[in-house]
Design a protein around this motif. Structure first.
Motif, PDB file in Angstrom:
ATOM      1  N   ALA A  43      -3.751   1.201  -1.245  1.00  0.00           N
ATOM      2  CA  ALA A  43      -2.801   2.311  -1.337  1.00  0.00           C
ATOM      3  C   ALA A  43      -3.475   3.681  -1.374  1.00  0.00           C
ATOM      4  O   ALA A  43      -3.086   4.588  -0.641  1.00  0.00           O
ATOM      5  N   LYS A  44      -4.477   3.826  -2.211  1.00  0.00           N
ATOM      6  CA  LYS A  44      -5.117   5.144  -2.349  1.00  0.00           C
ATOM      7  C   LYS A  44      -5.708   5.599  -1.020  1.00  0.00           C
ATOM      8  O   LYS A  44      -5.499   6.740  -0.596  1.00  0.00           O
ATOM      9  N   ASN A  45      -6.419   4.713  -0.333  1.00  0.00           N
ATOM     10  CA  ASN A  45      -7.000   5.067   0.963  1.00  0.00           C
ATOM     11  C   ASN A  45      -5.923   5.380   1.993  1.00  0.00           C
ATOM     12  O   ASN A  45      -6.077   6.303   2.800  1.00  0.00           O
ATOM     13  N   MET A  46      -4.832   4.636   1.960  1.00  0.00           N
ATOM     14  CA  MET A  46      -3.734   4.878   2.885  1.00  0.00           C
ATOM     15  C   MET A  46      -3.108   6.253   2.662  1.00  0.00           C
ATOM     16  O   MET A  46      -2.815   6.970   3.616  1.00  0.00           O
ATOM     17  N   ILE A  47      -2.920   6.613   1.396  1.00  0.00           N
ATOM     18  CA  ILE A  47      -2.331   7.913   1.068  1.00  0.00           C
ATOM     19  C   ILE A  47      -3.262   9.040   1.508  1.00  0.00           C
ATOM     20  O   ILE A  47      -2.828  10.024   2.118  1.00  0.00           O
ATOM     21  N   LEU A  48      -4.545   8.906   1.186  1.00  0.00           N
ATOM     22  CA  LEU A  48      -5.508   9.939   1.559  1.00  0.00           C
ATOM     23  C   LEU A  48      -5.553  10.118   3.073  1.00  0.00           C
ATOM     24  O   LEU A  48      -5.549  11.250   3.572  1.00  0.00           O
ATOM     25  N   GLU A  49      -5.565   9.018   3.796  1.00  0.00           N
ATOM     26  CA  GLU A  49      -5.594   9.084   5.259  1.00  0.00           C
ATOM     27  C   GLU A  49      -4.321   9.728   5.805  1.00  0.00           C
ATOM     28  O   GLU A  49      -4.371  10.579   6.690  1.00  0.00           O
ATOM     29  N   LYS A  50      -3.189   9.334   5.263  1.00  0.00           N
ATOM     30  CA  LYS A  50      -1.901   9.892   5.702  1.00  0.00           C
ATOM     31  C   LYS A  50      -1.854  11.396   5.462  1.00  0.00           C
ATOM     32  O   LYS A  50      -1.469  12.163   6.339  1.00  0.00           O
ATOM     33  N   ARG A  51      -2.287  11.811   4.299  1.00  0.00           N
ATOM     34  CA  ARG A  51      -2.228  13.241   3.976  1.00  0.00           C
ATOM     35  C   ARG A  51      -3.221  14.049   4.802  1.00  0.00           C
ATOM     36  O   ARG A  51      -2.939  15.174   5.187  1.00  0.00           O
ATOM     37  N   ARG A  52      -4.380  13.459   5.074  1.00  0.00           N
ATOM     38  CA  ARG A  52      -5.334  14.157   5.947  1.00  0.00           C
ATOM     39  C   ARG A  52      -4.738  14.333   7.333  1.00  0.00           C
ATOM     40  O   ARG A  52      -4.815  15.409   7.922  1.00  0.00           O
ATOM     41  N   ASN A  53      -4.168  13.260   7.857  1.00  0.00           N
ATOM     42  CA  ASN A  53      -3.643  13.285   9.221  1.00  0.00           C
ATOM     43  C   ASN A  53      -2.369  14.100   9.360  1.00  0.00           C
ATOM     44  O   ASN A  53      -2.166  14.747  10.382  1.00  0.00           O
ATOM     45  N   GLU A  54      -1.508  14.071   8.373  1.00  0.00           N
ATOM     46  CA  GLU A  54      -0.220  14.752   8.477  1.00  0.00           C
ATOM     47  C   GLU A  54      -0.222  16.117   7.801  1.00  0.00           C
ATOM     48  O   GLU A  54      -0.017  17.132   8.450  1.00  0.00           O
ATOM     49  N   THR A  55      -0.477  16.128   6.516  1.00  0.00           N
ATOM     50  CA  THR A  55      -0.345  17.356   5.736  1.00  0.00           C
ATOM     51  C   THR A  55      -1.375  18.401   6.129  1.00  0.00           C
ATOM     52  O   THR A  55      -1.024  19.548   6.411  1.00  0.00           O
ATOM     53  N   LYS A  65      15.328   4.951  -4.014  1.00  0.00           N
ATOM     54  CA  LYS A  65      15.071   5.391  -2.637  1.00  0.00           C
ATOM     55  C   LYS A  65      13.619   5.865  -2.488  1.00  0.00           C
ATOM     56  O   LYS A  65      12.966   5.577  -1.491  1.00  0.00           O
ATOM     57  N   GLY A  66      13.101   6.567  -3.494  1.00  0.00           N
ATOM     58  CA  GLY A  66      11.702   6.998  -3.477  1.00  0.00           C
ATOM     59  C   GLY A  66      10.752   5.805  -3.491  1.00  0.00           C
ATOM     60  O   GLY A  66       9.759   5.787  -2.760  1.00  0.00           O
ATOM     61  N   LEU A  67      11.068   4.804  -4.294  1.00  0.00           N
ATOM     62  CA  LEU A  67      10.243   3.598  -4.341  1.00  0.00           C
ATOM     63  C   LEU A  67      10.305   2.837  -3.014  1.00  0.00           C
ATOM     64  O   LEU A  67       9.286   2.338  -2.527  1.00  0.00           O
ATOM     65  N   THR A  68      11.488   2.783  -2.423  1.00  0.00           N
ATOM     66  CA  THR A  68      11.666   2.072  -1.159  1.00  0.00           C
ATOM     67  C   THR A  68      10.817   2.679  -0.048  1.00  0.00           C
ATOM     68  O   THR A  68      10.234   1.943   0.763  1.00  0.00           O
ATOM     69  N   ILE A  69      10.740   3.987  -0.017  1.00  0.00           N
ATOM     70  CA  ILE A  69       9.895   4.655   0.984  1.00  0.00           C
ATOM     71  C   ILE A  69       8.458   4.151   0.864  1.00  0.00           C
ATOM     72  O   ILE A  69       7.810   3.845   1.872  1.00  0.00           O
ATOM     73  N   LEU A  70       7.967   4.063  -0.358  1.00  0.00           N
ATOM     74  CA  LEU A  70       6.586   3.628  -0.571  1.00  0.00           C
ATOM     75  C   LEU A  70       6.390   2.155  -0.251  1.00  0.00           C
ATOM     76  O   LEU A  70       5.311   1.760   0.204  1.00  0.00           O
ATOM     77  N   VAL A  71       7.406   1.356  -0.445  1.00  0.00           N
ATOM     78  CA  VAL A  71       7.332  -0.056  -0.055  1.00  0.00           C
ATOM     79  C   VAL A  71       7.286  -0.150   1.473  1.00  0.00           C
ATOM     80  O   VAL A  71       6.487  -0.907   2.031  1.00  0.00           O
ATOM     81  N   GLU A  72       8.126   0.628   2.137  1.00  0.00           N
ATOM     82  CA  GLU A  72       8.144   0.622   3.606  1.00  0.00           C
ATOM     83  C   GLU A  72       6.812   1.076   4.193  1.00  0.00           C
ATOM     84  O   GLU A  72       6.401   0.610   5.250  1.00  0.00           O
ATOM     85  N   GLU A  73       6.128   1.984   3.504  1.00  0.00           N
ATOM     86  CA  GLU A  73       4.819   2.465   3.952  1.00  0.00           C
ATOM     87  C   GLU A  73       3.689   1.552   3.487  1.00  0.00           C
ATOM     88  O   GLU A  73       2.524   1.841   3.721  1.00  0.00           O
ATOM     89  N   GLN A  74       4.027   0.494   2.779  1.00  0.00           N
ATOM     90  CA  GLN A  74       3.093  -0.501   2.262  1.00  0.00           C
ATOM     91  C   GLN A  74       2.124   0.079   1.231  1.00  0.00           C
ATOM     92  O   GLN A  74       1.013  -0.421   1.049  1.00  0.00           O
ATOM     93  N   ILE A  75       2.564   1.130   0.550  1.00  0.00           N
ATOM     94  CA  ILE A  75       1.792   1.711  -0.541  1.00  0.00           C
ATOM     95  C   ILE A  75       2.098   0.944  -1.830  1.00  0.00           C
ATOM     96  O   ILE A  75       1.240   0.760  -2.679  1.00  0.00           O
ATOM     97  N   LEU A  76       3.334   0.481  -1.936  1.00  0.00           N
ATOM     98  CA  LEU A  76       3.742  -0.380  -3.035  1.00  0.00           C
ATOM     99  C   LEU A  76       4.195  -1.714  -2.457  1.00  0.00           C
ATOM    100  O   LEU A  76       4.574  -1.799  -1.300  1.00  0.00           O
ATOM    101  N   TYR A  77       4.146  -2.747  -3.292  1.00  0.00           N
ATOM    102  CA  TYR A  77       4.707  -4.034  -2.895  1.00  0.00           C
ATOM    103  C   TYR A  77       5.515  -4.587  -4.059  1.00  0.00           C
ATOM    104  O   TYR A  77       5.293  -4.241  -5.220  1.00  0.00           O
ATOM    105  N   LYS A  78       6.499  -5.425  -3.723  1.00  0.00           N
ATOM    106  CA  LYS A  78       7.381  -6.009  -4.727  1.00  0.00           C
ATOM    107  C   LYS A  78       6.912  -7.402  -5.113  1.00  0.00           C
ATOM    108  O   LYS A  78       6.460  -8.167  -4.269  1.00  0.00           O
TER     109      LYS A  78
END
Length: 124
Positions: A78-90, A53-66
């Motif tokens: 992925a790294k830029n996406m995570i940094l942007e998400k955390r800046r905007n949300e967290t 379920k944790g992996l699926t969340i990251l696939v849905e967010e396009q941070i991981l791919y299968k």
């Protein structure tokens, strides 16, 4: 990392955040394979479905791919996406909470800015 079983944050979310933290720290690089749900389950002593379920969340967010038959891999941005998400949300959520608490305690804007600067200096 130890999972916090007493946290209100679900274990699968903690798994997703842990993988994100590994990507931010460059321990998982772009197009590199990440742990499988079974490896994560063994590593953290959790149910494989929870890890999945944790992996699926990251696939849905396009941070991981299968890659069919090969596993999950880190997306190129992925790294830029995570940094942007955390800046905007967290950081935004934390800033709102900080401002709200400062107002409740009658801390002025200037005092709050000085406190932030002091904390930043302590981190150096």
């Amino acid at each position: 990392m130890d999972l916090n079983t007493d946290s209100t944050k679900p274990i699968y979310m903690q798994i997703a955040e842990w993988i994100e933290n590994e990507i931010i720290a460059d321990r998982f690089l772009s197009d590199e394979k990440v742990y499988s749900q079974y490896q994560l389950a063994e590593l953290f002593n959790i149910n494989p479905a929870t890890a999945a379920k944790g992996l699926t969340i990251l696939v849905e967010e396009q941070i991981l791919y299968k890659k069919r038959g090969l596993g999950m891999f880190v997306a190129p941005e992925a790294k830029n996406m995570i940094l942007e998400k955390r800046r905007n949300e967290t950081l935004t959520r934390m800033a709102r909470e900080l401002v709200h608490e400062a107002r409740r305690l009658s801390v002025t804007e200037e005092e709050l800015i000085q406190l932030i600067k002091k904390c930043e200096e302590e981190q150096k």
